[in-house]
Scaffold this motif. Sequence first.
Motif, short mmCIF file in Angstrom:
data_model
loop_
_atom_site.label_atom_id
_atom_site.label_comp_id
_atom_site.label_asym_id
_atom_site.label_seq_id
_atom_site.Cartn_x
_atom_site.Cartn_y
_atom_site.Cartn_z
N PHE A 1 0.85 -1.19 0.00
CA PHE A 1 0.00 0.00 0.00
C PHE A 1 0.88 1.24 0.00
N GLY A 2 0.74 2.04 -1.05
CA GLY A 2 1.48 3.29 -1.15
C GLY A 2 0.68 4.45 -0.62
N LYS A 3 1.16 5.67 -0.91
CA LYS A 3 0.50 6.86 -0.39
C LYS A 3 -0.89 7.03 -0.98
N ASN A 4 -1.03 6.79 -2.29
CA ASN A 4 -2.34 6.92 -2.95
C ASN A 4 -2.60 5.73 -3.88
N SER A 5 -2.08 4.57 -3.52
CA SER A 5 -2.24 3.42 -4.41
C SER A 5 -1.95 2.14 -3.66
N PHE A 6 -2.26 1.03 -4.30
CA PHE A 6 -1.77 -0.27 -3.83
C PHE A 6 -1.36 -1.09 -5.04
N THR A 7 -0.42 -1.98 -4.83
CA THR A 7 0.10 -2.84 -5.89
C THR A 7 -0.02 -4.30 -5.47
N ASN A 8 -0.57 -5.11 -6.35
CA ASN A 8 -0.65 -6.56 -6.14
C ASN A 8 0.33 -7.27 -7.06
N VAL A 9 1.09 -8.18 -6.50
CA VAL A 9 1.92 -9.09 -7.28
C VAL A 9 1.38 -10.50 -7.03
N VAL A 10 0.84 -11.13 -8.06
CA VAL A 10 0.15 -12.41 -7.92
C VAL A 10 0.92 -13.48 -8.68
N LEU A 11 1.29 -14.53 -7.98
CA LEU A 11 1.99 -15.68 -8.57
C LEU A 11 1.19 -16.92 -8.27
N SER A 12 0.86 -17.74 -9.30
CA SER A 12 0.01 -18.91 -9.06
C SER A 12 0.38 -20.05 -10.01
N ARG A 13 -0.06 -21.24 -9.62
CA ARG A 13 0.16 -22.45 -10.43
C ARG A 13 -1.08 -23.32 -10.36
N PHE A 14 -1.50 -23.82 -11.51
CA PHE A 14 -2.62 -24.75 -11.60
C PHE A 14 -2.17 -26.00 -12.34
N MET A 15 -2.61 -27.16 -11.85
CA MET A 15 -2.29 -28.41 -12.52
C MET A 15 -3.51 -29.33 -12.50
N LEU A 16 -3.79 -29.91 -13.65
CA LEU A 16 -4.89 -30.87 -13.81
C LEU A 16 -4.35 -32.16 -14.38
N ASN A 17 -4.67 -33.27 -13.74
CA ASN A 17 -4.37 -34.60 -14.27
C ASN A 17 -5.69 -35.32 -14.52
N ASN A 18 -5.92 -35.73 -15.77
CA ASN A 18 -7.21 -36.28 -16.16
C ASN A 18 -6.99 -37.62 -16.85
N GLU A 19 -7.62 -38.66 -16.34
CA GLU A 19 -7.50 -40.00 -16.91
C GLU A 19 -8.88 -40.63 -17.04
N ALA A 20 -9.05 -41.40 -18.11
CA ALA A 20 -10.30 -42.12 -18.32
C ALA A 20 -10.03 -43.34 -19.19
N PHE A 21 -10.77 -44.41 -18.95
CA PHE A 21 -10.64 -45.59 -19.80
C PHE A 21 -11.98 -46.32 -19.88
N LYS A 22 -12.12 -47.10 -20.96
CA LYS A 22 -13.35 -47.84 -21.19
C LYS A 22 -13.03 -49.12 -21.95
N TYR A 23 -13.55 -50.25 -21.45
CA TYR A 23 -13.44 -51.55 -22.12
C TYR A 23 -14.78 -51.92 -22.75
N PRO A 24 -14.78 -52.67 -23.86
CA PRO A 24 -16.04 -53.17 -24.41
C PRO A 24 -16.73 -54.08 -23.39
N ASP A 25 -18.00 -53.81 -23.14
CA ASP A 25 -18.78 -54.57 -22.16
C ASP A 25 -18.10 -54.60 -20.79
N ASN A 26 -17.21 -53.64 -20.55
CA ASN A 26 -16.47 -53.54 -19.29
C ASN A 26 -15.66 -54.80 -18.99
N ASN A 27 -15.24 -55.45 -20.05
CA ASN A 27 -14.43 -56.68 -19.94
C ASN A 27 -12.96 -56.30 -20.12
N GLU A 28 -12.19 -56.36 -19.05
CA GLU A 28 -10.81 -55.92 -19.08
C GLU A 28 -9.89 -56.86 -19.85
N ASN A 29 -10.42 -57.97 -20.33
CA ASN A 29 -9.62 -58.88 -21.17
C ASN A 29 -9.64 -58.45 -22.64
#
Length: 790
Positions: free
Chosen positions: A356-384
């Motif tokens: 916070f300055g005399k007539n202002s404020f300054t924001n410094v924003v540092l961030s990280r986002f990570m998404l891990n997405n997995e999906a699978f499907k077998y015919p008739d749910n038969n894993e063979n």
Amino acid sequence: MKKFTAVVAHINFIGFLYGQTGVVRGTVTDAITNEPLPFANVVIKGMNKGSTTNEKGQYEITGVPVGLYNIEASYIGYLPKTEFEVQVSQARPAIVNFKLRENTAQIGEVTVTAQNSFNRSQESPVSLNTIGINEIQRNPGANQDISRVIQSLPGVASTPNFRNDIIIRGGAPNENRFYLDGIEIPSINHFGTQGSSGGPVGLINVQTIREVDFYTGAFPVERSNALSSVMDIKLKEGNEEKLKYVFQVGASEAGLTVDGPLTNNTSFIASARRSYLQFLFSLLELPFLPTYNDFQFKTRTKLSEKSQLVILGLGALDYAPLNPNANSTEEQRYILAYLPVFNQWNYSIGARYTYFGKNSFTNVVLSRFMLNNEAFKYPDNNENLLKLLDYQSREIENKLRVENVARVGKLKVTTGGLFEQVKYSTATTDRRFANGFVLDYASELVRYKYGAFAQVSGTSLKGRLDYSVGIRTEGLNFNEHMGNPLNQLSPRISLAYNLTDRWALNANWGIYYQLPPFPTLGFRDNVGNLVNTSARYIRSDHYITGISWFPSTTAKVAIEGFLKKYFNYPFLLRDSVSLANLGSDFGVIGNAPAVFNNQGRAYGVELSYQQKLYKGFFGILAITAVRSEFQDRNGIYRPSAWDNRLIATATFGKKFGRNWEFGFQYQYLGGAPYTPIDTIKSGFIPNFQNNSFGFLDFSRINSERVEGFHRLNARIDKKWFFARYNLNVYFDIQNALGLAPQGAPRFDAVRDENGQPIVNPNDPSRYLTRLIPNSSTGPALPSIGVIVEF
């Protein structure tokens, strides 16, 4: 029943023995400099109670009877501000901090008007709604999920199922952006759709939320990558005196929230939740068993009188296996046949340093986002057997944003810039396509995004005219066009003319840009070449105008007309469909060859009435008439998947004596268009074996329409306030009328007594097929929950 009545009476009697009063305390500071405002007035509206701040801007009001109150702060030369529905209890003091904006129109006597009671800004005089924690917690049918709570606001529609897809003024679910205390959070839902923003359950614990600013237009210049809405979620500060706890248990989850001091200068708030839906779904013999967990924290450190540091994090861990034992009914077998197994986790972590300055404020924003997405499907749910779907993907976003807000004379000036690194990777094998096509590729993409913004806001004509002019630009080093920031210039202007202290004319025009989804930018062919090299930023031009009326300091009526024009939307070539029509299902959208020339439009009018707490009453009425259209493959405008035409929501409630509270919500959602199934293609035996769900006939895109849907939600709360803890027991019922939405007809083969598809005797290459009506009596969903604060 007699025993239950006796217990309730006993608890009420014990509560009566304790003095039912509490304390309200906090600070009043300048919104720009954070300087304390000594001798500011703080009053509890409707009561003869109040206080003035000391030289440090601190105040305290004691002996306040337990209950909900509207509290107002005012100071000479500043615009007054009201915090609505502050809960006062014995167990903990109510902390209410006010940040007041200087009144640049006149310096002198404080003028309290009806308009000043509501959250208004020069940058966003239209399309802004603010909701507080009590409005969120008690919203009927929302189960304290912020994504569902905002469905009661103007212009907001949803898909009429159990997902949290948010459709704003006819825009797709991927057009929304979310911020926690100014830090961007790309995902706020469990089991999120990659490339979009929806999911079935919100992952932010509302016990950590203070209030939410929801913009459906006139976006702040420092908020990027949004075409339809920006949700700015403001979190609570941790208690600075001692540890406090909130335990909650409901129909689907249990959670614990803790807040308190870490050091003399640092406070924190943290929460963890875990669902037990998998047990309920197993007992109900549902064909899938979702499990979700989420974790959240925030710390705030006062580094000095002029600086502070906020660090926050949000994470989710989701898993949805199938339940192969739930296969006795036609619907169970249908779901088991097409639904993949999902495994997803994501986290966001960020820090915001403020000076916070005399007539202002300054924001410094540092961030990280990570998404891990997995999906699978077998015919008739038969894993063979060979997998029909094997999908793995990751998205990473590392962001740096610097912003300065200054008071220059009578003007407010916002400037800043950003730099981001974005990473995307995938390994995809998908055989669920027609005619033997297999999507099989791997991709890794690392790119850099950069931008700058500026905005000037002020007041003229003796305080009658508020204005704001801003510009933003950004680029991504994906190709020459996107890399040139001049191609993404984003000007905007807002005007608000105060006809009287109760009436105002408002308008906004702006151009906004958004990146295509990473699955589109990172899509490659089977030899590893990037396919969509001609990508463009998606563009939307907004035109908004309206009039607001403030009949009292607790009520607001508004009418707004809006027009959104879309350009450069990705048009997916494989299915000949605009990406603007996708995003309300699980999985991933946009991983296909595309051209970037699709256009669309959405337009309509909104009527809203918002009643803040007044003599125990509160509520919101929102009615929106909207049209949403996008071009088909022939360049002809067709209704989009979000063309509900009419959306109406009425949410009202009443506080009664002895801390009883009742609320109801009525929702009407106009019937949305849908694309019919191509039964010829879908009935071909190899196609059916790969995708029993059926293939849509995009040559008839959105040519059919389901019926409109309406539902009634209700909620009853009973609260007890004791010396050391607060207890809230609630009963919530969703869809009290037991109605179910009509969906698009389901496709399936005609089956024999053993459930096996029957071959068409006239064409051995195909099965006999049928369309099954997708409408039935919907269950009313009652829920009982307990919230304990101690």
